[in-house]
Each structure stands twice: as structure tokens, then as C-alpha cells.
Design an enzyme around this catalytic site. Structure first.
Site, PDB file in Angstrom:
ATOM      1  N   LYS A  58       0.837  -1.213   0.000  1.00 36.92           N
ATOM      2  CA  LYS A  58       0.000   0.000   0.000  1.00 36.92           C
ATOM      3  C   LYS A  58       0.870   1.261   0.000  1.00 36.92           C
ATOM      4  CE  LYS A  58      -2.514  -2.700  -0.497  1.00 36.92           C
ATOM      5  NZ  LYS A  58      -2.513  -4.167  -0.458  1.00 36.92           N
ATOM      6  N   GLY A 122       8.559 -22.099  16.142  1.00 37.34           N
ATOM      7  CA  GLY A 122       7.699 -22.839  17.067  1.00 37.34           C
ATOM      8  C   GLY A 122       7.183 -24.115  16.441  1.00 37.34           C
ATOM      9  N   GLY A 192      -4.358 -11.879 -10.450  1.00 37.77           N
ATOM     10  CA  GLY A 192      -5.187 -11.827  -9.251  1.00 37.77           C
ATOM     11  C   GLY A 192      -4.895 -10.543  -8.488  1.00 37.77           C
ATOM     12  N   GLU A 213      -2.715 -14.554 -17.453  1.00 43.85           N
ATOM     13  CA  GLU A 213      -3.682 -15.155 -16.520  1.00 43.85           C
ATOM     14  C   GLU A 213      -4.224 -16.450 -17.114  1.00 43.85           C
ATOM     15  OE1 GLU A 213      -5.180 -14.721 -13.367  1.00 43.85           O
ATOM     16  OE2 GLU A 213      -6.279 -16.485 -14.031  1.00 43.85           O
ATOM     17  N   VAL A 247       1.428 -20.430 -19.142  1.00 44.87           N
ATOM     18  CA  VAL A 247       2.891 -20.324 -19.280  1.00 44.87           C
ATOM     19  C   VAL A 247       3.448 -21.735 -19.296  1.00 44.87           C
ATOM     20  CG1 VAL A 247       5.008 -19.564 -18.133  1.00 44.87           C
ATOM     21  CG2 VAL A 247       3.002 -18.067 -18.171  1.00 44.87           C
ATOM     22  N   GLY A 280      -1.192 -17.209  -6.392  1.00 43.37           N
ATOM     23  CA  GLY A 280      -1.872 -17.629  -5.169  1.00 43.37           C
ATOM     24  C   GLY A 280      -0.890 -18.010  -4.077  1.00 43.37           C
ATOM     25  N   HIS A 455     -23.687  15.660   2.136  1.00 43.37           N
ATOM     26  CA  HIS A 455     -23.529  16.094   0.743  1.00 43.37           C
ATOM     27  C   HIS A 455     -22.481  17.206   0.666  1.00 43.37           C
ATOM     28  CE1 HIS A 455     -24.491  17.136  -3.368  1.00 43.37           C
ATOM     29  NE2 HIS A 455     -24.505  18.408  -3.006  1.00 43.37           N
TER      30      HIS A 455
END
Ligand code: FAD
Ligand code: NAD
Length: 479
Positions: A58, A122, A192, A213, A247, A280, A455
Site C-alpha cells: 500500500k 515454534g 489476481g 492469466e 505459461v 496464489g 452532501h
């Protein structure tokens, strides 16, 4: 003597760290095991989301959007800017600084909430024991009445294009968040969420981006009316999205990565500077449980859990990307809160309504939705009514020069209960929260239509779409 806890959480991503803090708030003696070493070589909390996922992506989406707007978006406001320069090192440093601030922030929250951070890997053993192996190989075993596994996910690797972030030619999202120069050409396998977000970043910064894709349907999880509009917008922005493409091989050459692929028209090849593989993610279960522990896994490696995130072992829970459901930070965090509160027995038996989890894709325009899509309603035979409203009829969007996209509301045709809200347009990520709240409260489209909206605001489009469900939209011609 082995340390003992009420709760040990394995993993400190948005699922694990939130679970640990909530457990501690509920007076449970809590530890969190985390092994992450950040790009500066230091142990870090926050998992994929904070270190190499939601937050750095982001940050770059915002920076690249600012750069792009300066280049192309300000003339319409009567502002002409010359001499714009891109300082990619500075952009990356800003991103890294935000990551550091937020991950250090979790460390502070752990201290404040008395959550012990056990640094290392862990592993669940038998009898409620967790083995923690530090980076230097030292092993400690701790015990806990309750153990929450929150080990997250990792990118899927495909044999035709093996990821090597160190070499930096065929990379996953982590590699694509750290390019040191703008690639002239960027190939992306998988259109994606990651492909579209990171493809947008590099497209705005000047790369020629081609997305390959496999499936024919674009954004198959999204409402297909919204997906069609998104595809149109992205193509206009110069993203070259090739659907139904397989691919078959890649080869490193002197000029970059040669990618061979197949589509309806035959065999093709393109050579790219860099190749991002974003097909993914899979649950991260590497060495997380001793076989004697008896922990049950599902197909593709997900830890088996019920609606309350209880595994097959009493007192052992699993949350976040490592279990079924969408791989989203807020889904994992909510599961963490639910499990913590169920362990503490504070609110009876809580569970999470997966239907009301919002999705957001942070492209421009943003895409966001909650609830059911039109294609799901059809498949499930649920009778519904549709109301749509375009941002082009919204005064705030016009003044922002962002009057692109639409909002679509789906409501039950008999009860009028809200079933879904689908948005493509400015600040969709924020707007969708109104619909999330409405769904949580089982509101009707009439409730949204009767709610006073300030508004001029972008959220007025939600109201207009709700009014359109009964053909009484005020700012468009009703069909
Ligand atoms: P993770 O965040 O993966 O954390 C798991 C943690 O467990 C890691 O720190 C790992 O080191 C640790 N761990 C694993 N095994 C062990 C072990 N055996 N011992 C100790 N520690 C262990 N989602 C959104 O909702 N919004 C977004 O905008 C968004 N953007 C994304 C962008 C990118 C590029 C990527 C890759 C993902 C993005 N996601 C986004 C998805 C989001 O990052 C994940 O859904 C979220 O991080 C899952 O949280 P988690 O806590 O389950 O796992
Ligand atoms: P994704 O599931 O969103 O997209 C993967 C795409 O790759 C799909 O369209 C799929 O059809 C395609 N694909 C699969 N195999 C392929 C192949 N061999 N060749 C070509 N295409 C192929 O996965 P992602 O983009 O890798 O992201 C992983 C997860 O991370 C997402 O599911 C999402 O949950 C999470 N994420 C969320 C956000 C967000 O919330 N804004 C952002 C980034 C990532």
C-alpha cells in the site's frame, strides 16, 4: 523448569499478534513465538502483512499513484507541473520506514500488554508443549493450556517459473516490492490481487506490464459486472492483461527472462526484464507440528478447524491464512479475537460470519465488495433485486476528477434484506465499510435508502444505488 503459559501463539502476523494481545487483555498469561528476520537482519513481528504484504504494497501504491497523478492527472485542474523526477530509492526508503515503525509498534504493544515474545521457530509437540528453536539453534520447550497456530501462508511456486528473489529475475511479491530500478518490461503470471496491485505500481512508475492469466474469467471471485468494468479501466491504463494464457516454460537469457506461453491463438514468447509469479498462496505448515501431535490437516495443507477455529486437538486452535477462508489480514485478526474470547469464556461461544468479510483490491479505481455476488445468488437460486449507481452522477467524485466506476447493491427480492454491495470507484475501500455495517445489522436496501448521507460525499452513491433497487434513484434515469 519449563515456562508455562495460559496461551502460546505461534506466529505474529495480523492473526497471531491480535490474538496474543486480546488474550493478554483478557488476563491470560500469553507468549507469542515468531521467527521472522527482517531485511535489516533483525527479528521482527507483524508477519507477511506488515513486513512484505499489505503495508509495503500500500505504501508503494500510494507513492506510485502520487507520481502518476503529477504526470497525468493535474492538467485538468489547471495545474501544469514540469520537471517531475522519480527517486525510487527514496520511495523504497519511505516504504521500509513505515514497515519498521509499524512492526516496532507491535513490539511496543507486546511489552505494554506483557506478551512474551519467544524468538524462534515454534513447533507443536504432544501434551500441550511447544518447542521453540532460536536462530542460533538453542531449543526451549514451553507448555500452555491453549495453543493458537497462526503461521500464515507462502507464495505458490510453479515449475515453469521458479521464484528466486536473490537473483531478482523471477520473483514473488516480496521481490517485486524491492526492485532497485524500474523494469522496462515486467511480466506477471497471475492477474489476481497481487498481480493487479503490484502491476499497477510498476505500470505507474513506467514499466510496460503484461499479465498472463490462466483462466478466462477476470477476477472470478468479484461480481462479474464490476470485474468487466475493472478490466476495461485497467486496459485503458495500459495494463496488458491476457486471459486464458498458460505459461509453459521460462528461460534466462542475456536480455532477461524469456517466457513461452500458450493461448487460444497458439504459442507465443515474450522476453521481460523481470517476471513476477503471483498465482496464489498456500498455508505455511513447514515443520509446525510433530507427527506424534496428531494435528489434522486438510487438502492443500490447511489445518483442519471447525467454525470456532478449534483443531482436532483439545485446546489447540488455528487462525488466519493457515486455515480455510479468504487469505485476508482482517479475517485472521477477527479469528484471533474470536478464539481469545472463546478461550477466556467471556462472551459465550462466538463465531465469525464469513459472508460479511470485505474484500478490497487497492488499484485505481479501487475495487471493494462484501456479501454475495450476482453470479453466486443465481447459482444458489436466491431471488434478488439489483440497484446500481455510477460515480459519474456524484458531485464529490466530479469535483475530485475521479468520477469513474459504480456501486451495485443486491437485495432479497421478497424481504429487501441487503445481500451484497460491489464497488469500483474512488475510495471504495472506505465506502464498503458502510455496507459491511449494514450487512452486520441485517439492514434492508430501504434502510440504506432512508439513511441521511452528507452532501457532497462519495457515500451518496451507496444511497443512490439503494434507491435504484426500487427504481427511485434521484440522480439517474430509472429504467
Ligand atoms: P502471516 O501474516 O503470514 O504471519 C504468519 C507469521 O508466522 C509470520 O510472521 C511467520 O514468520 C510466522 N511463522 C510461521 N511459521 C512459524 C513457526 N513455525 N514458528 C514461528 N513463527 C512462524 N490482506 C489484506 O487484508 N489486505 C491487503 O491489502 C493485503 N495485501 C497483501 C499484499 C501482499 C503483497 C501479500 C503477499 C499479502 C497481502 N494480504 C493482504 C494478505 C495478508 O498479508 C495475509 O492474509 C495476512 O498476512 C495473514 O495473516 P496471518 O497472521 O495468518 O499470517
Ligand atoms: P489470487 O488468488 O488473488 O490470484 C492468483 C491468480 O493467478 C488467479 O487469477 C489465478 O487464476 C491465476 N493463476 C493460477 N495459476 C496460474 C498459472 N499457472 N498461470 C497463470 N495464472 C495462474 O492470488 P495472489 O494474487 O497471489 O494473492 C494471494 C492472496 O493474497 C490473495 O488470495 C489475497 O487473499 C491476498 N492478498 C490480498 C490483497 C488485498 O486484500 N488487497 C492484496 C494482495 C494479496
Amino acid at each position: 523448569m519449563a515456562k508455562t503459559y495460559d496461551v502460546v501463539v505461534i506466529g505474529s502476523g495480523p492473526a497471531g499478534y491480535v490474538a496474543a494481545i486480546r488474550c493478554s487483555q483478557l488476563k491470560l498469561k500469553t507468549a507469542c513465538v515468531e521467527k521472522w528476520i527482517n531485511s535489516q537482519g533483525n527479528p521482527a513481528l507483524g508477519g507477511t502483512c506488515l513486513n512484505v504484504g499489505c503495508i509495503p504494497s500500500k505504501a508503494l501504491l500510494e507513492s506510485s499513484e502520487q507520481y502518476h497523478r503529477l504526470q497525468e492527472g493535474l492538467d485538468i485542474h489547471g495545474i501544469h507541473v514540469n520537471g517531475i523526477q522519480l527517486d525510487l530509492n527514496r520511495m523504497m526508503a519511505r516504504k521500509d520506514d513505515i514497515v519498521l515503525q509499524l512492526t516496532n509498534g507491535i513490539s511496543t504493544l507486546f511489552k505494554y500488554n506483557s506478551v512474551d515474545w519467544l524468538k524462534g521457530h515454534g513447533k507443536l509437540l504432544v501434551d500441550h508443549q511447544v518447542e521453540v528453536t532460536a536462530q542460533n539453534g538453542l531449543v526451549e520447550v514451553v507448555t500452555a493450556d491453549n495453543i493458537i497456530i497462526a503461521t500464515g501462508s507462502k507464495p505458490i511456486d510453479i515449475s515453469a517459473a521458479l521464484i528466486d528473489n536473490n537473483q531478482g529475475l523471477i520473483v514473488d511479491s516480496t521481490g517485486a516490492l524491492n526492485f532497485r530500478a524500474v523494469p522496462t518490461t515486467l511480466g506477471i503470471i497471475g492477474a489476481g490481487v497481487i498481480g493487479l496491485e503490484l502491476g499497477s505500481v510498476w505500470n505507474r512508475l513506467g514499466s510496460k506490464v503484461v499479465l498472463l492469466e490462466a483462466v478466462e474469467d477476470f477476477l472470478s471471485l468479484a461480481d462479474q459486472q464490476i470485474a468487466r468494468e475493472a478490466l476495461r479501466q485497467f486496459k485503458r491504463q495500459g495494463l496488458d492483461i491476457r486471459l486464458g494464457t498458460r505459461v509453459v516454460a521460462t528461460e534466462k537469457t542475456a536480455n532477461g527472462i524469456k517466457v513461452q506461453f500458450l493461448d487460444r491463438t497458439g504459442n507465443h514468447e515474450i522476453t521481460f526484464d523481470k517476471l513476477l509469479v503471483s498465482v496464489g498462496r498456500l498455508p505455511n505448515i513447514d515443520n509446525i507440528a510433530a507427527p506424534e501431535s496428531g494435528l489434522l490437516f486438510e487438502e492443500r495443507g490447511y489445518i483442519h478447524v471447525n467454525d470456532n477455529c478449534e483443531t482436532n486437538l483439545p485446546g489447540v486452535y488455528a487462525i488466519g491464512d493457515v486455515v480455510r477462508g479468504p487469505m485476508l489480514a482482517h479475517k485472521g485478526s477477527e479469528e484471533g479475537i474470536m478464539v481469545a474470547e472463546n478461550i477466556a469464556g467471556h462472551h459465550g461461544h462466538l463465531n465469525l460470519n464469513h459472508n460479511n468479510i470485505p474484500w478490497v483490491i487497492y488499484t485505481n479505481p479501487e475495487i471493494a465488495w462484501v456479501g454475495k455476488t450476482e453470479q453466486t445468488l443465481k447459482a444458489e437460486g436466491i431471488p434478488y433485486k439489483v440497484g446500481t449507481s455510477p460515480f459519474s452522477a456524484n458531485s464529490r467524485a466530479k469535483t475530485m476528477a475521479s468520477a469513474v466506476g459504480m456501486i451495485k447493491i443486491l437485495a432479497h427480492s421478497k424481504t429487501d434484506t441487503l445481500l451484497g454491495c460491489h464497488i469500483i470507484g474512488p475510495f471504495s475501500a472506505e465506502i464498503v465499510q458502510e455496507a459491511v455495517l449494514a450487512l452486520e445489522f441485517h439492514a434492508s436496501s430501504e434502510d440504506l435508502a432512508r439513511t441521511v448521507h452528507g452532501h457532497p460525499t462519495l457515500c451518496e452513491v451507496v444511497r443512490e444505488a439503494a434507491l435504484a433497487v426500487q427504481d427511485r434513484a434521484l440522480h439517474k434515469i430509472n429504467a
